[in-house]
Design a protein around this motif. Structure first.
Motif, PDB file in Angstrom:
ATOM      1  N   GLU A 109      -4.110  11.252 -35.212  1.00 40.41           N
ATOM      2  CA  GLU A 109      -5.307  10.699 -34.592  1.00 40.41           C
ATOM      3  C   GLU A 109      -6.083   9.839 -35.582  1.00 40.41           C
ATOM      4  OE1 GLU A 109      -5.555  10.824 -31.328  1.00 40.41           O
ATOM      5  OE2 GLU A 109      -3.709  11.976 -31.542  1.00 40.41           O
ATOM      6  N   GLY A 110      -6.456   8.639 -35.127  1.00 36.09           N
ATOM      7  CA  GLY A 110      -7.209   7.720 -35.958  1.00 36.09           C
ATOM      8  C   GLY A 110      -6.367   6.984 -36.989  1.00 36.09           C
ATOM      9  N   LEU A 111      -5.059   7.182 -36.968  1.00 36.00           N
ATOM     10  CA  LEU A 111      -4.173   6.535 -37.935  1.00 36.00           C
ATOM     11  C   LEU A 111      -3.349   5.444 -37.244  1.00 36.00           C
ATOM     12  CD1 LEU A 111      -3.038   9.726 -39.861  1.00 36.00           C
ATOM     13  CD2 LEU A 111      -4.819   8.095 -40.491  1.00 36.00           C
ATOM     14  N   ARG A 112      -2.424   4.873 -37.970  1.00 42.51           N
ATOM     15  CA  ARG A 112      -1.599   3.768 -37.477  1.00 42.51           C
ATOM     16  C   ARG A 112      -0.870   4.113 -36.174  1.00 42.51           C
ATOM     17  NH1 ARG A 112       3.520   3.257 -38.391  1.00 42.51           N
ATOM     18  NH2 ARG A 112       3.514   4.683 -40.146  1.00 42.51           N
ATOM     19  N   ARG A 113      -0.374   5.336 -36.065  1.00 40.45           N
ATOM     20  CA  ARG A 113       0.373   5.738 -34.867  1.00 40.45           C
ATOM     21  C   ARG A 113      -0.215   7.034 -34.324  1.00 40.45           C
ATOM     22  NH1 ARG A 113       6.930   6.358 -34.194  1.00 40.45           N
ATOM     23  NH2 ARG A 113       6.893   6.519 -31.943  1.00 40.45           N
TER      24      ARG A 113
END
Length: 130
Positions: free
Chosen positions: A64-68
């Motif tokens: 969550e909140g990252l690239r994927r």
């Protein structure tokens, strides 16, 4: 002519480098896919193995909140002391130990079986994502 032979060898070296680069890229993509599905399965887990999977996924930019971002895991089934299985993006994902693999008729290569037994003999818990 020596110049032509040198040029031919240089071309061979470039081809080998290209192949190695493609293999590394494919390996990295496969690892990311396995970690993505594993993290989706384990996203609500309190189990130490689940937490370790999530930590590795975050290091790869998955979460969550990252690239994927993670996808929702559906039809979740816990096999106490053995593993878990569910569906993520219409893909059935199973994370389990050797007993779970056997009970779910999931075949592994002899090398994977040997590696799991080695880790278990060392007191470690070995799981396979399939």
């Amino acid at each position: 002519d020596d110049e032509d032979e040198e040029e031919e060898y240089e071309d061979d070296d470039e081809d080998e480098e290209d192949e190695e680069g493609l293999l590394n890229e494919a390996r990295e993509k496969a690892i990311e896919e396995v970690m993505f599905y594993s993290a989706c399965v384990e996203q609500s887990s309190e189990h130490p193995i689940g937490k370790a999977i999530l930590m590795k996924a975050v290091s790869l930019g998955i979460g969550e909140g990252l690239r994927r971002p993670l996808a929702v895991a559906e039809n979740f089934e816990a096999e106490v002391g053995k593993g878990v299985k569910c569906t993520v993006d219409n893909v059935t994902v199973h994370i389990g130990n050797r007993r779970s693999l056997s009970e779910n008729d999931i075949d592994v290569t002899p090398g994977t079986e040997d590696a799991m037994m080695f880790l278990e003999d060392m007191g470690q818990t070995a799981v396979v994502v399939s």
